[in-house]
Design a protein around this motif. Structure first.
Motif, mmCIF file in Angstrom:
data_model
loop_
_atom_site.group_PDB
_atom_site.id
_atom_site.type_symbol
_atom_site.label_atom_id
_atom_site.label_comp_id
_atom_site.label_asym_id
_atom_site.label_seq_id
_atom_site.Cartn_x
_atom_site.Cartn_y
_atom_site.Cartn_z
ATOM 1 N N LYS B 3 0.841 -1.202 0.000
ATOM 2 C CA LYS B 3 0.000 0.000 0.000
ATOM 3 C C LYS B 3 0.878 1.255 0.000
ATOM 4 O O LYS B 3 0.635 2.216 -0.706
ATOM 5 C CB LYS B 3 -0.892 0.025 1.238
ATOM 6 N N ALA B 7 1.100 4.214 -2.696
ATOM 7 C CA ALA B 7 0.872 5.630 -2.343
ATOM 8 C C ALA B 7 2.052 6.484 -2.760
ATOM 9 O O ALA B 7 1.897 7.585 -3.283
ATOM 10 C CB ALA B 7 0.646 5.742 -0.844
ATOM 11 N N LEU B 10 1.978 7.014 -6.385
ATOM 12 C CA LEU B 10 0.881 7.938 -6.682
ATOM 13 C C LEU B 10 1.320 9.383 -6.441
ATOM 14 O O LEU B 10 1.161 10.256 -7.285
ATOM 15 C CB LEU B 10 -0.299 7.584 -5.777
ATOM 16 N N LYS B 45 4.956 8.666 7.620
ATOM 17 C CA LYS B 45 5.178 7.415 6.883
ATOM 18 C C LYS B 45 5.302 7.653 5.386
ATOM 19 O O LYS B 45 6.210 7.182 4.737
ATOM 20 C CB LYS B 45 4.015 6.446 7.150
ATOM 21 N N VAL B 46 4.348 8.369 4.857
ATOM 22 C CA VAL B 46 4.384 8.713 3.438
ATOM 23 C C VAL B 46 4.561 10.223 3.344
ATOM 24 O O VAL B 46 3.740 10.967 3.865
ATOM 25 C CB VAL B 46 3.066 8.307 2.742
ATOM 26 N N VAL B 90 7.538 27.901 4.012
ATOM 27 C CA VAL B 90 6.638 28.899 3.418
ATOM 28 C C VAL B 90 7.324 29.538 2.203
ATOM 29 O O VAL B 90 6.695 29.772 1.173
ATOM 30 C CB VAL B 90 6.223 29.958 4.468
#
Lengths: 496, 114
Positions: B3, B7, B10, B45-46, B90
């Motif tokens: 998974k 991700a 993606l 994690k991602v 920023v």
């Protein structure tokens, strides 16, 4: 609800869903639930990390109670950071050391006069009674350094205590020092936390606020009280239009873009007495670069023409009055301050505009100046000639519009300059009316238990105009007063 | 694991799509070129959020005050301003071009980024 936040929340959910490959996974929901804090309880809940809010936080802590500051933005983002950082005060240690003779009664009289007698006399009296000690407190407790007293402002008695900002604005420095004072005391300042609703009990006393955090709505309960220190509504066009009319809502914004009227939207549901809603402070500004040409408008030299090259206003007015009138006088809310080199300080303005990459025009002739500025040459030449002729013949008052300079100077020394500007709004004066304890009152003039306001969030002190330095002054005075009153309430509650 | 990989691909696809041809010049890419791993800055994690100031300061300056000293000759000093100590990301965006936020309100010239 803020659509921006909703959208962000949605995006977050989508990313999480993409990452886990599922929608609504149990683990994710549990993690989210863990992040949302339970209802939190403090003695004083302070909304807004500006001067009023941070002063209130430090005072609350020093009074022995537990404050929290909720700030909707990621950093203090009110008007203070844009301010020069002046406090209008009498009877300070600095005044005494400088040998300046002044009195509370004189300051009271001057503040009432500048507000056309419409300021609340009790609040004005409260201001003058406290401001001297409060400026000393800023030095002693917060570590503020002030510049040498100047013979400013109106009526020029050496009352301006301007924060030494070094390379940044005095206001920016003041906030940095107040933040440091909060840090030293471990006072929690929760950013990205926006109060959206007051919580009341069965008797309509204010007992807390509901705030939107990054993790959703959280209830912050107050043992003593809630202080609204969210500033005014100068950045809320809908409120400006509703309370002041279309012309005012077209003024450019001089200060913070985040002053959106929580002082009104939060307190209206509890029937706060909202006063002076049509009152505000104005000044010139170049909105593209935020250069402030106020010194040129206050110089006593030259004329002001619109984009059609015609004089539009009595130049002897204050910069406040001139900026305030501009959107009513011109559909563009745009004018040019024309000056010649008789104004010896013109180089300072040139340097400022150059540093800020702000357009201005310079030429050895009026014709050349008009051409460079893209103004109708004939009209500008006629306006300058008409003014110069009237100076010579002593008939300035016969001009249309009249000019009432007391000590007029002809525009005859090249080079000539044109500084473009817009009318801008600095701050609003209206809001929930407070009493001498900084408690918000109802339309029946009864204090609302548990509800306080300070700084530009509070209404009643300013009307028409104010003596320069009174905004930060009032933020300091009423911020401290609110916290002292809450501390008293907390101590009384403990005894019962 | 599968998974997470999905991700990551993606998100990577989104970045590539969004950042076009000059992608190799962005701050994150320069960090990778110097041998850093994504996870050294991204703690989640991602990777999905901009790293916070504390993470940047570990290698850059140690504190905002030190950064301000390093850029003191600039006018204005981007690390000591009236708007306060903004989060690094920023302006210093990892996967997009540098954005000098002072110029949201002003028009200063000559502020170029790392």
């Amino acid at each position: 609800m803020d659509p921006e936040i909703t959208r962000r929340g949605m995006m977050k959910a989508l990313v999480v869903a993409a990452a886990t490959g599922t929608v609504g996974s149990a683990a994710t929901a549990a993690e989210a639930a863990q992040r949302v804090p339970a209802t939190q309880v403090y003695d004083a809940i302070i909304l807004g990390a500006g001067t009023a809010g941070l002063v209130a936080a430090v005072e609350a802590y020093d009074q022995g109670i537990k404050p929290v500051v909720l700030e909707k933005m990621d950093l203090p983002s009110g008007n203070t950071i844009y301010a020069l950082g002046s406090l209008n005060a009498c009877c300070t240690r600095m005044q005494k050391q400088a040998g300046i003779a002044d009195s509370k009664d004189e300051l009271f009289a001057d503040m009432m006069k500048i507000s056309a007698g419409q300021a609340d006399p009790t609040l004005t009296r409260t201001y003058v009674e406290h401001i001297g000690d409060d400026v000393d407190w800023l030095q002693d407790t917060i570590g503020v350094t002030f510049l040498k007293l100047q013979k400013l402002p109106y009526p020029r008695l050496g009352r301006i205590h301007r924060v030494d900002g070094g390379s940044i604005t005095g206001g920016g420095k003041l906030i940095r020092l107040l933040l440091a004072a909060c840090k030293k005391r471990n006072i929690p300042i929760l950013y990205n936390t926006k109060a959206v609703e007051l919580i009341t009990d069965k008797k309509m006393a204010v007992t807390g606020v509901r705030a939107l955090t990054e993790d959703g709505l959280v209830e912050f309960m107050a043992r003593g009280g809630v202080i609204i220190a969210t500033g005014g509504f100068s950045a809320n066009r809908e409120m400006l239009c509703s309370y002041m009319g279309g012309a005012t809502s077209r003024l450019a914004l001089r200060g913070s873009p985040y002053l959106t009227g929580e002082n009104i939207s939060l307190t209206k549901p509890v029937f706060a007495k909202l006063v002076h809603l049509d009152q505000f402070h104005a000044g010139p500004i170049v909105s593209a670069t935020h250069a402030n040409p106020a010194d040129a408008l206050n110089s006593g030299y030259g004329i002001i023409v619109d984009v059609r090259g015609k004089r539009i206003i009595d130049e002897a007015n204050t910069y406040v009055a001139k900026a305030r009138a501009l959107p009513s006088l011109t559909p563009e809310n745009m004018a040019y301050q024309l000056v010649d080199s008789s104004w010896t300080a013109v180089r300072k303005m040139v340097d400022k505009f150059t540093h800020l990459n702000t357009r201005f025009y310079q030429d050895d002739t009026v014709e050349g100046l008009a051409k460079k500025a893209g103004l109708p040459v004939e009209a500008v030449v006629a306006s300058v000639k008409g003014y110069n002729d009237a100076v010579k013949s002593g008939r300035l008052k016969d001009l249309n519009p009249p000019c009432t300079y007391k000590n007029p100077f002809a525009m005859d020394k090249s080079p000539f300059y044109a500084f473009p500007f817009e009318g801008g709004i600095t701050a609003t004066f209206g809001g929930p009316k407070i009493n001498a304890n900084a408690q918000v009152v109802t339309w029946e003039d009864r204090p609302i238990k548990g509800l306080y306001a300070a700084g530009n969030a509070a209404g009643g002190l300013f009307f028409s105009d104010y003596i320069g330095g009174s905004q930060l002054g009032a933020a300091t005075v009423f911020g401290r007063i609110a916290s002292r009153h809450i501390a008293k309430v907390c101590k009384k509650n403990k005894k019962v | 694991m599968k998974k997470n990989l999905l991700a990551f691909l993606l998100l990577a696809a989104v970045f590539v799509f969004a950042t076009s041809a000059v992608a190799d010049s962005y701050l994150a890419d320069r960090h990778v070129q110097r041998g850093l791993k994504c996870a050294q800055c991204h703690t989640e994690k991602v990777p999905s959020k901009a790293p916070k100031m504390d993470m940047c300061l570990k290698c850059h300056g140690g504190s905002y005050e030190e950064l301000a000293k390093a850029t003191a000759s600039k006018n204005p000093n981007p690390h000591y301003t009236h708007i306060g100590d903004k989060e690094c990301a920023v302006c210093h965006k990892g996967h997009k071009a540098f954005e000098f936020i002072c110029n949201d309100c002003h028009q200063f010239r000559g502020q170029k980024t790392p």
